[in-house]
Design a protein around this motif. Structure first.
Motif, PDB file in Angstrom:
ATOM      1  N   PHE A  30      12.177  -7.004   1.418  1.00  0.00           N
ATOM      2  CA  PHE A  30      13.021  -6.874   0.228  1.00  0.00           C
ATOM      3  C   PHE A  30      12.197  -7.062  -1.044  1.00  0.00           C
ATOM      4  O   PHE A  30      12.277  -6.260  -1.976  1.00  0.00           O
ATOM      5  N   PHE A  31      11.392  -8.114  -1.084  1.00  0.00           N
ATOM      6  CA  PHE A  31      10.585  -8.347  -2.288  1.00  0.00           C
ATOM      7  C   PHE A  31       9.464  -7.322  -2.412  1.00  0.00           C
ATOM      8  O   PHE A  31       9.098  -6.923  -3.518  1.00  0.00           O
ATOM      9  N   GLY A  32       8.918  -6.888  -1.287  1.00  0.00           N
ATOM     10  CA  GLY A  32       7.864  -5.889  -1.345  1.00  0.00           C
ATOM     11  C   GLY A  32       8.366  -4.553  -1.844  1.00  0.00           C
ATOM     12  O   GLY A  32       7.826  -3.969  -2.795  1.00  0.00           O
ATOM     13  N   ILE A  33       9.423  -4.043  -1.215  1.00  0.00           N
ATOM     14  CA  ILE A  33       9.998  -2.764  -1.634  1.00  0.00           C
ATOM     15  C   ILE A  33      10.640  -2.903  -3.006  1.00  0.00           C
ATOM     16  O   ILE A  33      10.539  -2.019  -3.857  1.00  0.00           O
ATOM     17  N   GLY A  34      11.309  -4.036  -3.241  1.00  0.00           N
ATOM     18  CA  GLY A  34      11.930  -4.261  -4.549  1.00  0.00           C
ATOM     19  C   GLY A  34      10.923  -4.260  -5.673  1.00  0.00           C
ATOM     20  O   GLY A  34      11.198  -3.768  -6.773  1.00  0.00           O
ATOM     21  N   SER A  35       9.706  -4.791  -5.420  1.00  0.00           N
ATOM     22  CA  SER A  35       8.659  -4.782  -6.440  1.00  0.00           C
ATOM     23  C   SER A  35       8.265  -3.354  -6.798  1.00  0.00           C
ATOM     24  O   SER A  35       8.067  -3.017  -7.971  1.00  0.00           O
ATOM     25  N   VAL A  36       8.146  -2.500  -5.783  1.00  0.00           N
ATOM     26  CA  VAL A  36       7.784  -1.102  -6.022  1.00  0.00           C
ATOM     27  C   VAL A  36       8.885  -0.397  -6.809  1.00  0.00           C
ATOM     28  O   VAL A  36       8.631   0.346  -7.761  1.00  0.00           O
ATOM     29  N   VAL A  37      10.142  -0.634  -6.424  1.00  0.00           N
ATOM     30  CA  VAL A  37      11.267  -0.026  -7.119  1.00  0.00           C
ATOM     31  C   VAL A  37      11.347  -0.518  -8.564  1.00  0.00           C
ATOM     32  O   VAL A  37      11.512   0.268  -9.498  1.00  0.00           O
ATOM     33  N   ALA A  38      11.214  -1.824  -8.754  1.00  0.00           N
ATOM     34  CA  ALA A  38      11.275  -2.388 -10.108  1.00  0.00           C
ATOM     35  C   ALA A  38      10.186  -1.812 -10.992  1.00  0.00           C
ATOM     36  O   ALA A  38      10.424  -1.446 -12.148  1.00  0.00           O
ATOM     37  N   ALA A  39       8.974  -1.708 -10.447  1.00  0.00           N
ATOM     38  CA  ALA A  39       7.854  -1.166 -11.218  1.00  0.00           C
ATOM     39  C   ALA A  39       8.078   0.291 -11.564  1.00  0.00           C
ATOM     40  O   ALA A  39       7.642   0.767 -12.616  1.00  0.00           O
ATOM     41  N   GLY A  40       8.775   1.014 -10.684  1.00  0.00           N
ATOM     42  CA  GLY A  40       9.020   2.433 -10.919  1.00  0.00           C
ATOM     43  C   GLY A  40      10.127   2.714 -11.916  1.00  0.00           C
ATOM     44  O   GLY A  40      10.308   3.869 -12.335  1.00  0.00           O
ATOM     45  N   LEU A  41      10.866   1.704 -12.319  1.00  0.00           N
ATOM     46  CA  LEU A  41      11.968   1.899 -13.264  1.00  0.00           C
ATOM     47  C   LEU A  41      11.516   1.812 -14.713  1.00  0.00           C
ATOM     48  O   LEU A  41      12.317   2.051 -15.619  1.00  0.00           O
ATOM     49  N   THR A  72       1.323 -16.826 -11.408  1.00  0.00           N
ATOM     50  CA  THR A  72       0.398 -15.955 -10.684  1.00  0.00           C
ATOM     51  C   THR A  72       1.112 -14.851  -9.917  1.00  0.00           C
ATOM     52  O   THR A  72       0.477 -13.870  -9.508  1.00  0.00           O
ATOM     53  N   VAL A  73       2.437 -14.978  -9.703  1.00  0.00           N
ATOM     54  CA  VAL A  73       3.142 -14.045  -8.823  1.00  0.00           C
ATOM     55  C   VAL A  73       3.180 -12.620  -9.384  1.00  0.00           C
ATOM     56  O   VAL A  73       2.741 -11.675  -8.699  1.00  0.00           O
ATOM     57  N   PRO A  74       3.685 -12.382 -10.621  1.00  0.00           N
ATOM     58  CA  PRO A  74       3.709 -11.000 -11.123  1.00  0.00           C
ATOM     59  C   PRO A  74       2.330 -10.354 -11.218  1.00  0.00           C
ATOM     60  O   PRO A  74       2.179  -9.198 -10.802  1.00  0.00           O
ATOM     61  N   PRO A  75       1.292 -11.050 -11.744  1.00  0.00           N
ATOM     62  CA  PRO A  75      -0.007 -10.381 -11.811  1.00  0.00           C
ATOM     63  C   PRO A  75      -0.602 -10.060 -10.442  1.00  0.00           C
ATOM     64  O   PRO A  75      -1.197  -8.994 -10.263  1.00  0.00           O
ATOM     65  N   LEU A  76      -0.430 -10.950  -9.463  1.00  0.00           N
ATOM     66  CA  LEU A  76      -0.963 -10.659  -8.136  1.00  0.00           C
ATOM     67  C   LEU A  76      -0.204  -9.518  -7.471  1.00  0.00           C
ATOM     68  O   LEU A  76      -0.805  -8.643  -6.832  1.00  0.00           O
ATOM     69  N   GLN A  77       1.119  -9.504  -7.630  1.00  0.00           N
ATOM     70  CA  GLN A  77       1.907  -8.419  -7.042  1.00  0.00           C
ATOM     71  C   GLN A  77       1.571  -7.097  -7.724  1.00  0.00           C
ATOM     72  O   GLN A  77       1.452  -6.055  -7.066  1.00  0.00           O
ATOM     73  N   LYS A  78       1.410  -7.119  -9.038  1.00  0.00           N
ATOM     74  CA  LYS A  78       1.060  -5.899  -9.770  1.00  0.00           C
ATOM     75  C   LYS A  78      -0.332  -5.419  -9.380  1.00  0.00           C
ATOM     76  O   LYS A  78      -0.578  -4.215  -9.265  1.00  0.00           O
ATOM     77  N   PRO A 103       1.884   2.055  -1.764  1.00  0.00           N
ATOM     78  CA  PRO A 103       2.032   0.663  -2.187  1.00  0.00           C
ATOM     79  C   PRO A 103       3.048  -0.147  -1.401  1.00  0.00           C
ATOM     80  O   PRO A 103       3.031  -1.369  -1.467  1.00  0.00           O
ATOM     81  N   THR A 104       3.941   0.507  -0.655  1.00  0.00           N
ATOM     82  CA  THR A 104       5.097  -0.204  -0.121  1.00  0.00           C
ATOM     83  C   THR A 104       4.708  -1.258   0.910  1.00  0.00           C
ATOM     84  O   THR A 104       5.108  -2.418   0.824  1.00  0.00           O
TER      85      THR A 104
END
Length: 422
Positions: A128-139, A325-331, A341-342
Motif C-alpha cells: 500500500f505504501f509502496g504503490i501509494g508513493s508512486v501514485v502520490a508522486a504521479g499526481l 528521512t522517509v520522504p527523501p529516501l522514498q523519493k 518504480p513500483t
C-alpha cells in the motif's frame, strides 16, 4: 505506446489544477492512518490480549513480530502479483485485505487466529505504501513529488498522535476487540475514498516481474534501501524500549509513557512534513542533516534519559529527525528505479520494517548483556551514523556515474512515474 485514456487525462488535469489532487492524497492518507494505527496500537494492548488468550506477554509479542515480518514478505510478493492490474485497483484490493485482517483480529476465537489476522493485515502494509508513493508522486509535478509522498505518510504519523493513544484508550476501556473493529471500519472508509477520488491511471507497459526487478540492478536503489534499514533502525533501537527507559531511568510513571509516545508521534508528523518539503529542494543535503542529527541525538539520549524534561525533548527529536528521512529516501528510490518504480518502492517500505526488527533485536541483545536500558540508544546512534556514511557514498558514486533519469527528475524533465505508457 498507448497514451492515457480520456478519463485519466481529465482526472489528472483536475489533479494538477489543484482541487482533485489534495482529495486523492487525503484518501491515501486515510488508508495510511488505519495502517499506522493497527501497526502500533498492538503495543499498548498486549497485556489485555495476553490475558484474554491466557498467553504470556512474550508470546503475545509475536503479534508485533509477525506483523513486521508480514510487511517484509508481503511488500514484494503482493506488488509482483499486482503488476497485472492498475495501481488504483491494486490499492483498493490491498485495503480490502487490510479490512479482512483486522476483522479476523477483532473476532479471533484463539491466539493462533489472532496471529493470522495480524499477518493478513500486514501483507497489505508494504504494498500500500509502496504503490501509494508512486501514485502520490504521479499526481503532482516532478519538483513536488517528495511533498506529495509526505502528505500520504502524514496519515501514518497522525496515527501515532491520535489513532494509537485513542485506540489504546478504547481497548482498555471497552475491550481490545472494539479497537480492531474500528480500525477495520477506517479501512472501509479508505477503500471507498480511493475508489471515488484516486484517478484511474493505467499501469506501465511491461509491468512484469522481470521489468520490475531491473530496478535492483541500480546500486543507488540498493544504497537508498540500506540507508532506510539503518536510518530507521536507529529510531526503533531506542523507541522499542522507550517504556522501561522512561520509567526505570527517567523516573516517569507508567501512565506517562502513552503521552511520551504522543510526543514522539508529533515529532514524526512535523519531521515528515519538513522532510518532504526540503527534499524537493535539496534531497541529499536533507539526508546529511537528518541522519547526522539523528546519530548525535541518539548518542546524547544515553545522557538525557536521566532527566525527565531532556528525555521528553529527545523523544520528540528522535521522532522528527527519524521521519524526516522517509520522504527523501522514498523519493530517491523512485528517482533511481526509472521505469520500474513500483516493486522497488514497496520493498523500500519493507526495508523500514526490516530496520525495526533488526534494531529491536540488537537493542534487546545489549540490554540482555547487562548494559542497561539506555544502551539501545548507542546501537541506534551507530546505525544512524552508518546510514549517513552510505549517504555520502551514494552521493560520491552519483558524481562519478550520474544517472540521466535521476538528473531529469531533479530538474523536472522526467515524467512522473505513474504517467509512463502502458
Amino acid at each position: 505506446m498507448q497514451l492515457l485514456s480520456k478519463d485519466a487525462k481529465s482526472s489528472l488535469k483536475q489533479s494538477r489544477e489543484g482541487w482533485a489532487m489534495p482529495l486523492a492524497l487525503l484518501a491515501l492518507a486515510v488508508g495510511a492512518f488505519g495502517i499506522g494505527t493497527t501497526e502500533f496500537v498492538i503495543m499498548g494492548l498486549l497485556p489485555q490480549i495476553a490475558a484474554d488468550y491466557g498467553v504470556t506477554i512474550p508470546t503475545a509479542g509475536l503479534l508485533v513480530t509477525g506483523y513486521a515480518l508480514g510487511v517484509v514478505i508481503g511488500a514484494p510478493l503482493l506488488t509482483v502479483l499486482g503488476t497485472r492490474v492498475s495501481r488504483k485497483t491494486m490499492l483498493m484490493g490491498l485495503m480490502g485485505l487490510f479490512v479482512l485482517g483486522n476483522l479476523l483480529s477483532a473476532f479471533a476465537p484463539s491466539f493462533g487466529m489472532m496471529l493470522v489476522g495480524r499477518v493478513v493485515a500486514s501483507l497489505a502494509h508494504g504494498s500500500f505504501f509502496g504503490i501509494g508513493s508512486v501514485v502520490a508522486a504521479g499526481l503532482v509535478a516532478p519538483q513536488k513529488k517528495a511533498g506529495a509522498i509526505a502528505l500520504m505518510f502524514t496519515g501514518l504519523t497522525v496515527a501515532n498522535i491520535v489513532g494509537v493513544p485513542l485506540g489504546t484508550f478504547i481497548g482498555q476501556a471497552v475491550g481490545w476487540r472494539t479497537t480492531f473493529a474500528i480500525v477495520a471500519a477506517l479501512g472501509v472508509i479508505g477503500l471507498l475514498g480511493i475508489a471515488k477520488l484516486v484517478p484511474a491511471l493505467p499501469r506501465p507497459e511491461g509491468a512484469r516481474l522481470r521489468g520490475e526487478l531491473t530496478a535492483f540492478r541500480n546500486p543507488q536503489v540498493l544504497l537508498a534501501m540500506a540507508m532506510t534499514v539503518l536510518g530507521f533502525g536507529g529510531v526503533f533501537a531506542a523507541i522499542t524500549y522507550i517504556a522501561p527507559m522512561m520509567t526505570e531511568v527517567a523516573g516517569y510513571a507508567d501512565g506517562a509513557v502513552t503521552w511520551l509516545l504522543v510526543l514522539f508521534g508529533i515529532g514524526m508528523f512535523l519531521g515528515n512534513l519538513l522532510g518532504g518539503r526540503y527534499a524537493d529542494r535539496a534531497l541529499m543535503p536533507m539526508l546529511y542533516v537528518t541522519l547526522g542529527g539523528l546519530a548525535v541525538v541518539l548518542a546524547l539520549f544515553t545522557v538525557t534519559a536521566h532527566n525527565q524534561a531532556l528525555a521528553a525533548v529527545t523523544v520528540f527529536l528522535v521522532g522528527a529527525l527519524g521521519f524526516a528521512t522517509v520522504p527523501p529516501l522514498q523519493k530517491r528510490v523512485l528517482d533511481h528505479a526509472h521505469g520500474a518504480p513500483t516493486l522497488a518502492s514497496a520493498v523500500n517500505i519493507g526495508a523500514f520494517n526490516l530496520g525495526n526488527a533488526l534494531a529491536a533485536w540488537l537493542g534487546g541483545l545489549v540490554i540482555a548483556a547487562g548494559h542497561g536500558y539506555t544502551s539501545p540508544n548507542w546501537v541506534g546512534a551507530v546505525l544512524a551514523a552508518a546510514a549517513l556514511g552510505l549517504a555520502f557514498w551514494s552521493a560520491a558514486l552519483e558524481r562519478r556515474t550520474p544517472a540521466p533519469a535521476a538528473a531529469q527528475a531533479e530538474t523536472g524533465g522526467a515524467p512522473a512515474p505513474t504517467l509512463v505508457h502502458h
